[in-house]
Design a protein around this motif. Structure first.
Motif, PDB file in Angstrom:
ATOM      1  N   LEU A 314       0.853  -1.190   0.000  1.00 51.10           N
ATOM      2  CA  LEU A 314       0.000   0.000   0.000  1.00 51.10           C
ATOM      3  C   LEU A 314       0.885   1.236   0.000  1.00 51.10           C
ATOM      4  O   LEU A 314       1.508   1.575   1.020  1.00 51.10           O
ATOM      5  N   PHE A 315       0.987   1.862  -1.142  1.00 49.03           N
ATOM      6  CA  PHE A 315       1.692   3.145  -1.282  1.00 49.03           C
ATOM      7  C   PHE A 315       3.124   3.098  -0.726  1.00 49.03           C
ATOM      8  O   PHE A 315       3.545   3.966   0.028  1.00 49.03           O
ATOM      9  N   GLY A 316       3.832   2.040  -1.076  1.00 48.66           N
ATOM     10  CA  GLY A 316       5.220   1.896  -0.655  1.00 48.66           C
ATOM     11  C   GLY A 316       5.417   1.110   0.613  1.00 48.66           C
ATOM     12  O   GLY A 316       6.543   0.713   0.939  1.00 48.66           O
ATOM     13  N   ASN A 317       4.345   0.866   1.360  1.00 52.13           N
ATOM     14  CA  ASN A 317       4.437   0.102   2.606  1.00 52.13           C
ATOM     15  C   ASN A 317       4.110  -1.364   2.345  1.00 52.13           C
ATOM     16  O   ASN A 317       3.082  -1.679   1.741  1.00 52.13           O
ATOM     17  N   ARG A 318       4.955  -2.253   2.826  1.00 53.02           N
ATOM     18  CA  ARG A 318       4.757  -3.695   2.670  1.00 53.02           C
ATOM     19  C   ARG A 318       4.460  -4.303   4.027  1.00 53.02           C
ATOM     20  O   ARG A 318       5.155  -4.031   4.999  1.00 53.02           O
ATOM     21  N   GLN A 440      -7.257   3.475 -12.298  1.00 53.25           N
ATOM     22  CA  GLN A 440      -7.331   4.322 -11.109  1.00 53.25           C
ATOM     23  C   GLN A 440      -7.947   5.643 -11.536  1.00 53.25           C
ATOM     24  O   GLN A 440      -7.678   6.133 -12.645  1.00 53.25           O
ATOM     25  N   ASN A 441      -8.770   6.227 -10.679  1.00 45.26           N
ATOM     26  CA  ASN A 441      -9.404   7.486 -11.049  1.00 45.26           C
ATOM     27  C   ASN A 441      -8.366   8.620 -11.082  1.00 45.26           C
ATOM     28  O   ASN A 441      -7.189   8.419 -10.758  1.00 45.26           O
ATOM     29  N   GLU A 442      -8.809   9.790 -11.457  1.00 46.79           N
ATOM     30  CA  GLU A 442      -7.886  10.906 -11.639  1.00 46.79           C
ATOM     31  C   GLU A 442      -7.191  11.291 -10.334  1.00 46.79           C
ATOM     32  O   GLU A 442      -6.029  11.715 -10.338  1.00 46.79           O
ATOM     33  N   VAL A 443      -7.884  11.152  -9.229  1.00 47.69           N
ATOM     34  CA  VAL A 443      -7.268  11.451  -7.932  1.00 47.69           C
ATOM     35  C   VAL A 443      -6.100  10.510  -7.666  1.00 47.69           C
ATOM     36  O   VAL A 443      -4.996  10.935  -7.294  1.00 47.69           O
ATOM     37  N   GLY A 444      -6.338   9.225  -7.861  1.00 46.62           N
ATOM     38  CA  GLY A 444      -5.284   8.240  -7.641  1.00 46.62           C
ATOM     39  C   GLY A 444      -4.102   8.453  -8.562  1.00 46.62           C
ATOM     40  O   GLY A 444      -2.938   8.385  -8.141  1.00 46.62           O
ATOM     41  N   ARG A 445      -4.382   8.723  -9.831  1.00 45.53           N
ATOM     42  CA  ARG A 445      -3.293   8.926 -10.790  1.00 45.53           C
ATOM     43  C   ARG A 445      -2.508  10.189 -10.482  1.00 45.53           C
ATOM     44  O   ARG A 445      -1.289  10.234 -10.639  1.00 45.53           O
ATOM     45  N   ARG A 449       1.498  10.445  -9.603  1.00 44.85           N
ATOM     46  CA  ARG A 449       2.426  11.297 -10.361  1.00 44.85           C
ATOM     47  C   ARG A 449       3.250  12.169  -9.426  1.00 44.85           C
ATOM     48  O   ARG A 449       4.454  12.357  -9.637  1.00 44.85           O
ATOM     49  N   ILE A 450       2.600  12.675  -8.384  1.00 43.13           N
ATOM     50  CA  ILE A 450       3.311  13.545  -7.439  1.00 43.13           C
ATOM     51  C   ILE A 450       4.317  12.735  -6.611  1.00 43.13           C
ATOM     52  O   ILE A 450       5.464  13.148  -6.421  1.00 43.13           O
ATOM     53  N   ALA A 451       3.871  11.575  -6.117  1.00 50.03           N
ATOM     54  CA  ALA A 451       4.728  10.761  -5.246  1.00 50.03           C
ATOM     55  C   ALA A 451       5.706   9.894  -6.021  1.00 50.03           C
ATOM     56  O   ALA A 451       6.665   9.371  -5.447  1.00 50.03           O
ATOM     57  N   ASN A 452       5.458   9.697  -7.318  1.00 45.33           N
ATOM     58  CA  ASN A 452       6.307   8.876  -8.186  1.00 45.33           C
ATOM     59  C   ASN A 452       6.405   7.436  -7.682  1.00 45.33           C
ATOM     60  O   ASN A 452       7.478   6.824  -7.727  1.00 45.33           O
ATOM     61  N   LYS A 453       5.294   6.893  -7.217  1.00 44.54           N
ATOM     62  CA  LYS A 453       5.243   5.482  -6.844  1.00 44.54           C
ATOM     63  C   LYS A 453       3.790   5.021  -6.860  1.00 44.54           C
ATOM     64  O   LYS A 453       2.869   5.823  -6.620  1.00 44.54           O
ATOM     65  N   PRO A 454       3.560   3.734  -7.151  1.00 50.93           N
ATOM     66  CA  PRO A 454       2.184   3.231  -7.202  1.00 50.93           C
ATOM     67  C   PRO A 454       1.521   3.226  -5.820  1.00 50.93           C
ATOM     68  O   PRO A 454       2.188   3.043  -4.800  1.00 50.93           O
ATOM     69  N   ILE A 455       0.223   3.413  -5.817  1.00 52.81           N
ATOM     70  CA  ILE A 455      -0.531   3.296  -4.568  1.00 52.81           C
ATOM     71  C   ILE A 455      -0.851   1.824  -4.308  1.00 52.81           C
ATOM     72  O   ILE A 455      -0.728   1.338  -3.191  1.00 52.81           O
ATOM     73  N   LEU A 456      -1.241   1.090  -5.364  1.00 56.67           N
ATOM     74  CA  LEU A 456      -1.630  -0.315  -5.248  1.00 56.67           C
ATOM     75  C   LEU A 456      -0.956  -1.128  -6.352  1.00 56.67           C
ATOM     76  O   LEU A 456      -0.623  -0.595  -7.408  1.00 56.67           O
TER      77      LEU A 456
END
Length: 560
Positions: A314-318, A440-445, A449-456
């Motif tokens: 989840l967003f970089g956390n395993r 992913q919806n526009e919020v997720g995308r 883009r800002i964090a430069n890593k996938p959420i899921l």
């Protein structure tokens, strides 16, 4: 004749919507390569049908797998008892062997096995129409069905050999059955309500959460009629018991028999054996013959899996045991923004009475949001956080609630807002045709883009569905040699026929064969992120990202 009359009364637009869902999912079924779980489900169902042995894939009820297994019977497939992993009850090599080592081609097998899923998906959209029409009339039904038909998560999973869409269908049928029974508790409505409940508990074990609700509905409705109540409860129990037992071929087995037949290393059997040894006074229980024993064993297997957890991201956390935020986050980025807005508005209608207008509307929204919340809550407390599909049963109710609110606002304002709704759904429509599983919806995308890593990752984004697309990409660019780190359980030589494939090492710049990696690499998101953050770091440091394939695979090229 009766059926034809009923069909003639349905609006023509509904048939257009249903035809669209069928055609889209059939088209996607030809584009998507085998996802991780499909092989296990198909091998299990095929073995159930052809051998009557239920050893494979005990974590899920048999019904959906029986449908998929039956669908491939006309093909020339490898006998179940000759599949790799059969003796060890290992579903993963068995599924791979069935799909890629049968005389019929892998694409033929997958397409035919996916047809039951496509028909279930079409039926689900029709059921959503019926439920929305029940609450708000024909126009609301068409609005709900139309919006739902465009949902990327529905279409991303609606053609795959998995049982999540079947659970959603069962849940909608359950509510329709409950409403009919509550309005008129006749024998006919009792049977239909019980059959809907049977469908729910035959789809996934999480559907068992609705059984107490069904019992409460019957008890409350007939509380003052004790004899009638007893008859209805006994009839319902018989139908459920008989229906489940029938799916397992009316088999009867004891734990002692299971102990003999189970392969070495079965953790569930080992734990039960230890309990038996430490409680000799209860040893007689283990010799009792239990009808539908595989179903009971499946519940225990799932419980053990949940207690053990599952690697999640989840967003970089395993974390192996998941997070309480996993499914709320997944819900917030996998639902289209329009539906999120509608669901939040419906919640406001419930909580702020002045906005609700009619009591009937608030009551309907309470019912819809309660069932959706039940499945979402079940996912939140689960330790298996690997995909929003595990709470997909909430989707139909959120769409119906949104349609009720949208139509209510439309009527209150006296304007036509359907064009605005369609405009707001354009990004969703595009994703539905291109890469619905990874949507992913526009919020997720935007966050990514800002964090430069996938959420899921995993089945939210990368479930091995893009291998055919990768092969097409390589053909277009004339690439006959490539390195791969792809999340899959497929026969790579079957999919990438004629190409030289190098499987990449985790920590060193070399292939598993010991040779240096080629200049072109394909790395999928789940393979890169699911375990160790240092996996393939050497590739990220010395190769440039040049392209993306589908929604899940990154293409890298060596630096000059």
């Amino acid at each position: 004749m009766y059926l034809l009359k009923r069909l003639n009364k349905l609006p023509k637009l509904l048939f257009v919507i249903l035809a669209f869902v069928f055609c889209l999912n059939f088209y996607l079924a030809t584009l998507d390569s085998q996802t991780i779980d499909e092989g296990a489900h198909l091998a299990a169902g095929y073995s159930y049908v052809t051998t009557g042995d239920y050893r494979l894939n005990p974590e899920h009820p048999a019904l959906f797998k029986l449908l998929a297994g039956t669908a491939i019977l006309p093909l020339n497939t490898k006998p179940a008892k000759e599949l790799n992993g059969w003796a060890e009850a290992n579903q993963w090599p068995a599924g791979k062997d069935l799909i890629y080592n049968s005389r019929s081609s892998s694409r033929q097998i997958l397409l035919l096995a996916r047809l039951p899923s496509i028909l279930i998906t079409v039926t689900l959209v029709y059921a959503v129409f019926l439920l929305a029409r029940r609450f708000g009339g024909e126009k609301v039904g068409l609005l709900a069905a139309g919006l739902f038909a465009l949902d990327p998560t529905l279409n991303g999973h609606g053609h795959l050999i998995t049982n999540d869409v079947l659970l959603a269908l069962g849940s909608v049928a359950f509510l329709l059955g409950a409403l009919n029974y509550w309005a008129k508790p006749t024998k006919k409505h009792l049977v239909l309500f019980t059959l809907a409940t049977l469908l729910v508990i035959s789809a996934k074990f999480s559907g068992l959460v609705l059984v107490p609700i069904a019992a409460i509905i019957v008890i409350v409705k007939l509380w003052k009629q004790k004899k009638r109540l007893a008859k209805h409860l006994l009839a319902a129990i018989f139908i459920l018991f008989f229906g489940v037992w029938m799916q397992y071929g009316f088999k009867v087995r004891s734990f002692d028999q299971d102990l003999v037949l189970s392969p070495p290393g079965d953790r569930l059997v080992e734990q039960a054996s230890e309990f038996k040894a430490s409680h000799p006074g209860l040893a007689w229980l283990y010799s009792l013959k239990v009808p539908a024993y595989p179903y009971i064993r499946g519940i225990a297997t799932l419980k053990l899996h949940n207690s053990d957890g599952h690697p999640s991201y989840l967003f970089g956390n395993r974390d192996r045991y998941g997070s309480l935020f996993y499914f709320p986050v997944a819900l917030s980025i996998k639902l289209p923004e329009v539906v999120i807005a509608g669901a939040l508005a419906s919640l406001c209608f419930v909580l702020l009475r002045r906005l609700g207008g009619k009591k009937e509307l608030r009551r309907n929204l309470v019912v819809l949001l309660s069932i959706a919340g039940l499945f979402i809550g079940l996912g939140i407390v689960s330790k298996i956080n690997i995909g929003v599909r595990h709470i997909f049963a909430a989707w139909p109710f959120l769409y119906v609630a949104s349609a009720l609110v949208f139509y209510r606002l439309h009527k209150a304002r006296g304007g036509k807002y359907y064009v605005l709704l369609l405009f707001l759904m354009i990004p969703t429509i595009i994703a539905t045709f291109r890469t619905p599983l990874a949507y992913q919806n526009e919020v997720g995308r935007g966050i990514e883009r800002i964090a430069n890593k996938p959420i899921l990752i995993d089945s939210n984004r990368d479930w091995s569905q893009d291998l055919y697309r990768l092969n097409d990409y390589l053909n277009e660019h004339g690439a006959m040699v490539f390195g791969e780190a792809l999340f899959n359980n497929t026969d790579m030589n079957d999919i990438f026929s004629g190409k030289e494939i190098c499987t990449l090492g985790y920590y060193d710049p070399e292939c598993w064969s010991g040779v240096a990696p080629p200049c072109l690499l394909a790395i999928s998101d789940t393979a890169l992120l699911t375990e160790d953050t240092k996996h393939y770091q050497w590739a990220l440091d010395s190769y440039d990202l040049i392209d993306r394939v589908g929604g899940s695979i990154s293409i890298y090229r060596c630096r000059d």
